[in-house]
Write a protein that holds these residues in place. Sequence first.
Motif, PDB file in Angstrom:
ATOM      1  N   ALA A 188       1.004  -0.999   0.113  1.00 43.19           N
ATOM      2  CA  ALA A 188      -0.055   0.073   0.019  1.00 43.19           C
ATOM      3  C   ALA A 188       0.991   1.252   0.025  1.00 43.19           C
ATOM      4  N   TYR A 189       0.266   2.394  -0.648  1.00 43.96           N
ATOM      5  CA  TYR A 189       0.784   3.530  -0.273  1.00 43.96           C
ATOM      6  C   TYR A 189       0.085   4.260   0.634  1.00 43.96           C
ATOM      7  N   ASP A 190       0.706   4.903   1.837  1.00 43.44           N
ATOM      8  CA  ASP A 190      -0.012   5.564   2.894  1.00 43.44           C
ATOM      9  C   ASP A 190       1.211   6.572   3.574  1.00 43.44           C
ATOM     10  N   SER A 191       0.628   7.788   3.533  1.00 43.12           N
ATOM     11  CA  SER A 191       1.337   8.731   4.081  1.00 43.12           C
ATOM     12  C   SER A 191       0.902   9.265   5.565  1.00 43.12           C
ATOM     13  N   ASP A 192      -0.209   8.804   5.813  1.00 40.12           N
ATOM     14  CA  ASP A 192      -1.072   9.538   7.019  1.00 40.12           C
ATOM     15  C   ASP A 192      -0.543   8.543   8.319  1.00 40.12           C
ATOM     16  N   CYS A 193      -0.540   7.302   8.111  1.00 38.37           N
ATOM     17  CA  CYS A 193      -0.386   6.510   9.328  1.00 38.37           C
ATOM     18  C   CYS A 193       0.334   4.996   8.940  1.00 38.37           C
ATOM     19  N   PRO A 194       1.540   5.192   8.398  1.00 38.22           N
ATOM     20  CA  PRO A 194       2.247   3.858   7.662  1.00 38.22           C
ATOM     21  C   PRO A 194       2.727   3.112   8.811  1.00 38.22           C
ATOM     22  N   LYS A 195       2.730   3.606  10.038  1.00 37.05           N
ATOM     23  CA  LYS A 195       3.206   2.629  11.002  1.00 37.05           C
ATOM     24  C   LYS A 195       2.266   1.556  11.499  1.00 37.05           C
ATOM     25  N   ASN A 196       0.868   1.645  11.088  1.00 37.20           N
ATOM     26  CA  ASN A 196       0.045   1.016  11.335  1.00 37.20           C
ATOM     27  C   ASN A 196       0.433  -0.487  10.684  1.00 37.20           C
TER      28      ASN A 196
ATOM     29  N   LEU B 244       3.044  -1.514   9.808  1.00 37.35           N
ATOM     30  CA  LEU B 244       4.196  -2.467  10.454  1.00 37.35           C
ATOM     31  C   LEU B 244       3.860  -2.923  11.745  1.00 37.35           C
ATOM     32  N   ILE B 245       2.998  -2.144  12.738  1.00 36.27           N
ATOM     33  CA  ILE B 245       2.746  -2.707  13.966  1.00 36.27           C
ATOM     34  C   ILE B 245       1.735  -3.938  13.946  1.00 36.27           C
ATOM     35  N   THR B 246       0.790  -3.755  12.878  1.00 37.77           N
ATOM     36  CA  THR B 246      -0.156  -4.770  12.737  1.00 37.77           C
ATOM     37  C   THR B 246       0.442  -6.021  11.954  1.00 37.77           C
ATOM     38  N   GLU B 247       1.704  -5.868  11.586  1.00 34.44           N
ATOM     39  CA  GLU B 247       2.367  -6.698  10.588  1.00 34.44           C
ATOM     40  C   GLU B 247       1.713  -7.044   9.308  1.00 34.44           C
ATOM     41  N   GLU B 248       1.014  -6.097   8.946  1.00 35.56           N
ATOM     42  CA  GLU B 248       0.608  -6.275   7.586  1.00 35.56           C
ATOM     43  C   GLU B 248       1.480  -6.067   6.455  1.00 35.56           C
ATOM     44  N   ALA B 249       2.534  -5.384   6.983  1.00 29.40           N
ATOM     45  CA  ALA B 249       3.483  -5.279   5.948  1.00 29.40           C
ATOM     46  C   ALA B 249       4.812  -5.328   6.871  1.00 29.40           C
ATOM     47  N   TYR B 250       5.786  -5.957   6.131  1.00 24.89           N
ATOM     48  CA  TYR B 250       7.073  -5.977   6.876  1.00 24.89           C
ATOM     49  C   TYR B 250       8.281  -4.976   6.838  1.00 24.89           C
ATOM     50  N   ILE B 251       8.167  -4.246   5.439  1.00 28.13           N
ATOM     51  CA  ILE B 251       9.169  -3.185   5.174  1.00 28.13           C
ATOM     52  C   ILE B 251       8.374  -2.075   4.875  1.00 28.13           C
TER      53      ILE B 251
ATOM     54  N   LYS C 175      10.071   5.234  13.983  1.00 31.58           N
ATOM     55  CA  LYS C 175      10.497   5.136  15.570  1.00 31.58           C
ATOM     56  C   LYS C 175       8.956   4.596  16.355  1.00 31.58           C
ATOM     57  N   LEU C 176       7.980   5.196  16.038  1.00 35.74           N
ATOM     58  CA  LEU C 176       6.668   4.698  16.854  1.00 35.74           C
ATOM     59  C   LEU C 176       6.462   3.248  16.695  1.00 35.74           C
ATOM     60  N   ALA C 177       6.750   2.747  15.569  1.00 33.63           N
ATOM     61  CA  ALA C 177       6.498   1.341  15.164  1.00 33.63           C
ATOM     62  C   ALA C 177       7.329   0.534  16.099  1.00 33.63           C
ATOM     63  N   LYS C 178       8.465   1.038  16.024  1.00 38.88           N
ATOM     64  CA  LYS C 178       9.506   0.354  16.847  1.00 38.88           C
ATOM     65  C   LYS C 178       9.400   0.274  18.246  1.00 38.88           C
ATOM     66  N   MET C 179       8.709   1.393  18.897  1.00 40.99           N
ATOM     67  CA  MET C 179       8.407   1.404  20.230  1.00 40.99           C
ATOM     68  C   MET C 179       7.360   0.355  20.330  1.00 40.99           C
ATOM     69  N   GLU C 180       6.441   0.092  19.495  1.00 40.53           N
ATOM     70  CA  GLU C 180       5.433  -0.746  19.632  1.00 40.53           C
ATOM     71  C   GLU C 180       5.927  -2.268  19.512  1.00 40.53           C
ATOM     72  N   ASN C 181       6.875  -2.328  18.740  1.00 41.00           N
ATOM     73  CA  ASN C 181       7.599  -3.858  18.229  1.00 41.00           C
ATOM     74  C   ASN C 181       8.891  -3.623  17.861  1.00 41.00           C
ATOM     75  N   ASP C 182       9.507  -4.191  18.859  1.00 39.65           N
ATOM     76  CA  ASP C 182      10.869  -4.016  19.137  1.00 39.65           C
ATOM     77  C   ASP C 182      11.624  -4.841  17.711  1.00 39.65           C
TER      78      ASP C 182
END
Lengths: 282, 262, 341
Positions: C204-212, C214-221, C230-237
């Motif tokens: 997907a293309y997403d500028s607004d909240c791409p961290k979601n 990664l956090i939900t593991e919908e995408a891995y990169i 950074k926010l994604a890393k805080m949720e998922n080390d």
Amino acid sequence: MKNKIIRSIFIVPVILYSLLLIALPIIYVLIISFYKNDSYGGMIRTFTLENYMSIFNSVYIGIFLKSFLIAVITMFICMIISYPFALAVSHKNAKTQSIFMTLVMVPFLTNSLIRMYGWIVLLRKNGVINQVLLSLNIIKNPLNLMYNNLGIVIGMVYTLLPFMILPLYSSISTIDYRLLEASSDLGANKWKTFTKVILPITFPALFNGGLMVFTPALGFFFIVDLLGGGKIMILGNLIKNQFLTARNWPFGAAIAILLIIITYILIMIYRKIGGKMDDLGA
Amino acid sequence: MRNNKLLDNIVIISVFIFLFLPIFVLILFSFNTSELNIIFEGFTLHWYKDLFYNRSLLEALINTLLVALSSTIISTIIGTISAYGLYKYDFKGKKIINELLYIPIVIPEIVLGISLLSIYTLMKMELGMFTLILAHITFSIPFVIVSVRSSLTSMDPNLEQAASDLGADSLTTFFRVILPSLVPGILSGAELAFSLSLDDVVISYFTAGPGSNTLPLHIYSIIKTGVTPDVNALISLMLLTIFIVLTISMVISLRKIKGDER
Amino acid sequence: MKRKIILLLLFIFLLCGCTKEDKKVLNVLNWSSYIPDEVIRQFEKENNIKVNYSTYSSNEELLAKISSSKEGTYDLIFPSDYMIEIMINRKMLEEIDVTKLTNYNNLNRQYLGLPFDTDNKYSLPFLYATVVLAVNRDYIKDDITSYKDLINTKYKNDIVLIDDQRFVIGMSLLANGYSMNSTNNEELRIAQKWLEKLKPNIKAYDSDCPKNFLITEEAYIGYIWDAEAKLAKMENDSIEIIKPKEGIGISLDNYAIPKGAKNIEEAYKFIDYILDADIMHQILEGYPYNSVNIATDLKYKDDIMYSSKYIGTDYDNNSKYFVENIGSSIKNYDILWAEIK
């Protein structure tokens, strides 16, 4: 004299309204569609057909085909769901029918975006559907249910389904049952009764539903944005982008005019087959 | 005709599952302790409490109601007057007006949205509450007219004649005789206008400005930036309201059907 | 049948009523996910100003919003570097009077006087963002040191990108060894080819909240803003932040007041409020971008957000590239963007 005043009280508002708020904006869009776009995102007031020509650019043809495909598939799926449903409901007694048809409307009294969000929660990779299927060992790896065309079609079908169910149901529920009995008495099987009796009677309603599903499906950019992951575009997104990001209003206007023409052609066909305009609004 | 009852029920039940599944999921997650809407971790009510502290959400809710209410009232009044005017009087260009009125009903919303945006820009109107309400009035009026018109055509034509025979002038006839018999049509038109306004995303997207964020627009932006369960809570409360009202109205209308059957 | 619903609803809503008192207002148009809601609420309370806060997700959208709305609709906007230049050229901005800002000296001089507005006549820096790679190491074990590593058939449907044409095309140009702001047609053609190869991997293309994603593991990169990473890393080390060797894109966002703004005093108040060391820190805690505020840097230098963990693995030898105003060549970018999407 007094009658004249009364008369104008009743007709002036509608004339003003339809000229100022309907005709004028659309005529203005038509005019814009012949303007030229300058590199600053402003408009040069000339006359050019450039905007209409650039619709035939291969990129945009692709978007057109994709939107039509999505809209047609949405329409057919809506028909396939609505017919059996409307028929099944019409077999119930009056009280149950009324309850069921009200229930059909309930989800649509909530916000359409909220419902789309519900689908996101269901469809995403670790969403409810994938988790249930995984835990039942039906699938080994999560399915890609959204951020693709499938997700968009699900969203469109869901949003537009009532527009197909309602006209079909109201048309089916008026069919005289003696007609159907006569048909089966004459030895027609169910399929034959359907194609020879029910289908012809409900055809205007079917077309009405088709129209009310097809044309909005070309424009619902938010469904595509949310369930398509920003990598799929339909006409609605294209127009939205021209107006709100790329700042090429003339080109966006040309596409909008094209949408109006398509709609109008469909309406003419609808009238030809005997559909009533007022049924579209009800 | 013999109907396969089992098949009928399967069809009906599966359609209802399809229709209610996303809503059911959202309600379920509004009681979830986890913030992410992924796995149900435990039961809580604190999102409902949070809801009342989420000012932008409440502000959007108030804006939505304000827009819906004012556009419904105005479009119902104009729509009713217009439907009667078009029914009773003949005038030059009536045919064209009638055609124009169908445009907001049939064209894709996005076309109406950008048309209004263009004309607002041309007129140098500042986008905000006013332009938003005007846009909602624009798309609501035709629905009201269609709905009132169906009441008008089913009205007894002798009614009006009788009134004027009794010496009532046209205004008196309209208010005393016509209007009361149009009430069902007017109400269903108003109801349509109201629900269209509440739910509109596309046209509002183009015609709203700063300070006129409506609930659908707000929800659109928070779906993009991540939904917290207090939004689910709001949805559940809205649904609850709808269910209560629906049940009441259903009971009333079912009584009516029973009466009719007798 | 449902008319009773309507009547009832109407009644309920009338009861709710609409209480709107007359207050000073400030119309802010800012990037989505940039200033936490609490900061705005605090500002409103302390100054008795009502903030109408709207958002956009790309500079192009901002430009469109400002030029299609009537002058005076917005009072404060946050354009990035190259957009400031474009807006100055089009005379869309008011001059900024720094004497109205008591906290002006908190600004890090390093970020003043940059080429897009050499005297800071029309803009002052707010903070800067970089675009980095975020990789979920639970699923992606391979070495990733270059943008080129993303073209790997293994990563089908695994990547989320910001929805920003300049940075996405820029990544492709960098990957192929060209300038991020190339206007050379041949180079752009090669960049397009590269992006078409990447396409099957894009979820997907997403500028607004791409961290979601990664956090939900919908995408891995993710090729996303650093704060989102950074926010994604805080949720998922297990997420690793990577700066590839070709260098990374950087975007310096600025305060600017659009021409004809009606609430200029309030706009200055808001800018001054944010320039405060503690408030800026509060903003960075919510959305950990990079500070241009020296007072914040000094006061909070031991903060976790400044730790190397969140700076990530750096292969780029500190080469950061600004998006530049490329004039009318933007049309070629527009077409390329439409073709690859």
